[in-house]
Design a protein around this motif. Structure first.
Motif, short mmCIF file in Angstrom:
data_model
loop_
_atom_site.label_atom_id
_atom_site.label_comp_id
_atom_site.label_asym_id
_atom_site.label_seq_id
_atom_site.Cartn_x
_atom_site.Cartn_y
_atom_site.Cartn_z
N TRP A 268 0.77 -1.18 0.11
CA TRP A 268 -0.16 -0.20 0.17
C TRP A 268 0.86 1.31 0.04
CZ3 TRP A 268 1.04 3.21 3.81
CH2 TRP A 268 1.54 2.70 5.06
N GLU A 269 0.15 2.24 -0.38
CA GLU A 269 0.86 3.66 -0.39
C GLU A 269 -0.07 4.56 -0.14
OE1 GLU A 269 4.01 6.23 -2.93
OE2 GLU A 269 2.52 4.88 -3.85
N THR A 270 0.12 5.42 1.09
CA THR A 270 -0.68 6.71 1.24
C THR A 270 0.17 7.98 0.46
OG1 THR A 270 -1.60 5.67 3.63
CG2 THR A 270 -1.82 7.96 2.97
N LEU A 271 -0.78 8.38 -0.40
CA LEU A 271 -0.29 9.67 -1.16
C LEU A 271 -0.23 10.89 -0.15
CD1 LEU A 271 -1.54 8.74 -4.65
CD2 LEU A 271 0.67 8.18 -3.75
N ASN A 272 0.53 11.81 -0.50
CA ASN A 272 0.58 13.00 0.19
C ASN A 272 -0.75 13.84 0.09
OD1 ASN A 272 3.16 12.72 0.88
ND2 ASN A 272 3.95 13.69 -1.03
N ASP A 273 -1.73 13.61 -0.75
CA ASP A 273 -2.80 14.17 -0.65
C ASP A 273 -3.93 13.39 0.02
OD1 ASP A 273 -3.43 12.03 -2.32
OD2 ASP A 273 -4.11 13.13 -4.27
N GLY A 274 -3.53 12.27 0.66
CA GLY A 274 -4.17 11.37 1.61
C GLY A 274 -5.11 10.39 1.03
N ASP B 23 8.78 10.63 -2.24
CA ASP B 23 8.19 12.18 -2.52
C ASP B 23 6.73 11.98 -2.66
OD1 ASP B 23 10.81 13.17 -2.90
OD2 ASP B 23 10.96 12.83 -4.91
N ALA B 24 6.27 10.87 -3.04
CA ALA B 24 4.75 10.56 -3.15
C ALA B 24 4.19 10.48 -1.89
CB ALA B 24 4.47 9.43 -4.22
N GLY B 25 4.58 9.99 -1.05
CA GLY B 25 4.18 9.65 0.19
C GLY B 25 4.70 8.22 1.01
N LYS B 26 3.95 7.68 2.17
CA LYS B 26 4.42 6.61 2.77
C LYS B 26 4.15 5.37 2.14
CE LYS B 26 3.97 8.96 7.33
NZ LYS B 26 3.45 8.89 8.58
N PHE B 27 4.86 4.39 2.19
CA PHE B 27 4.56 3.02 1.68
C PHE B 27 5.03 1.70 2.49
CE2 PHE B 27 8.74 4.09 0.27
CZ PHE B 27 9.30 3.13 0.44
N ARG C 211 -5.17 6.64 -0.81
CA ARG C 211 -4.41 5.40 -0.70
C ARG C 211 -4.64 4.47 -1.68
NH1 ARG C 211 -3.12 1.95 4.58
NH2 ARG C 211 -3.35 -0.28 3.50
N ASP C 212 -3.45 3.83 -2.10
CA ASP C 212 -3.41 2.67 -3.19
C ASP C 212 -3.01 1.47 -2.48
OD1 ASP C 212 -3.68 1.74 -5.64
OD2 ASP C 212 -1.26 2.22 -6.10
N ASP C 213 -3.83 0.54 -2.64
CA ASP C 213 -3.39 -0.96 -2.32
C ASP C 213 -3.14 -1.88 -3.65
OD1 ASP C 213 -4.02 -1.12 0.96
OD2 ASP C 213 -5.67 0.07 0.09
N TRP C 214 -2.20 -2.72 -3.45
CA TRP C 214 -2.16 -3.65 -4.40
C TRP C 214 -1.73 -5.09 -4.08
CZ3 TRP C 214 1.05 0.26 -3.39
CH2 TRP C 214 2.56 0.12 -3.06
N SER C 215 -1.90 -6.04 -4.96
CA SER C 215 -1.68 -7.31 -4.87
C SER C 215 -1.60 -7.82 -6.28
CB SER C 215 -2.61 -8.28 -4.19
OG SER C 215 -2.15 -9.54 -4.01
N ILE C 216 -0.38 -8.12 -6.71
CA ILE C 216 0.14 -8.53 -8.06
C ILE C 216 0.73 -9.80 -8.11
CG2 ILE C 216 1.25 -7.98 -10.03
CD1 ILE C 216 1.23 -4.96 -9.31
#
Length: 155
Positions: free
Chosen positions: A45-51, A141-145, A53-58
């Motif tokens: 997952w990544e929480t972007l600076n704009d709040g 730069d994009a956020g936390k991951f 959230r992107d989750d993935w499973s590939i």
């Protein structure tokens, strides 16, 4: 009877505490990483600076991206070659990077030989003769991951 109960309880606590300390052993055998590992699964997952959230499973090879996958070939001389492939069935080498690597405890440090922006540090969560699990976390730069990558040994 109370003494017996307290003795049994104390013995159980000691055994339980000892078992937990075994789980906290952070050292891996660096020789086990030698070989070629192919990505099988990436989740995170990544929480972007704009709040947002992107989750993935590939699952790899990633058929949505022209059967994309990559391998790491760790050698016993501290060199690792990462090859990216865009066709799982044809194994054409689309992109190759060479790294030096070191393992301290359960921390894997990878230094790219030509581009320090590709350097990374991760935690080895599991290393067996057949499976390698790497854990990444941080802020960019994009956020936390956080990401966990599962590899299978192919050579």
């Amino acid at each position: 009877m109370k003494k017996l109960f307290l003795i049994v309880a104390a013995m159980f606590a000691v055994v339980s505490f000892s078992a937990c300390s075994d789980d906290d052993d952070k050292d891996v055998n660096p020789n086990q990483i030698i070989g070629t590992w192919q990505i099988a699964l990436g989740e995170g997952w990544e929480t972007l600076n704009d709040g947002t959230r992107d989750d993935w499973s590939i699952v790899y090879p990633d058929t949505s991206d022209d059967n994309y996958y990559w391998t790491y070939a760790f050698k016993d001389n501290g060199i690792c070659v990462r090859e990216s492939h865009s066709d799982y069935y044809n194994s054409g080498d689309d992109y190759t990077n060479e790294y030096t690597y070191s393992i301290s405890g359960n921390i894997l440090t990878m230094k790219n030989k030509t581009d320090s922006e590709l350097d990374f540090v991760c935690t080895i969560k599991r290393l067996t003769s057949e499976q390698l699990i790497l854990f990444f976390s941080g802020t960019d730069d994009a956020g936390k991951f956080e990401e966990t990558e599962n590899y299978k040994r192919i050579k």
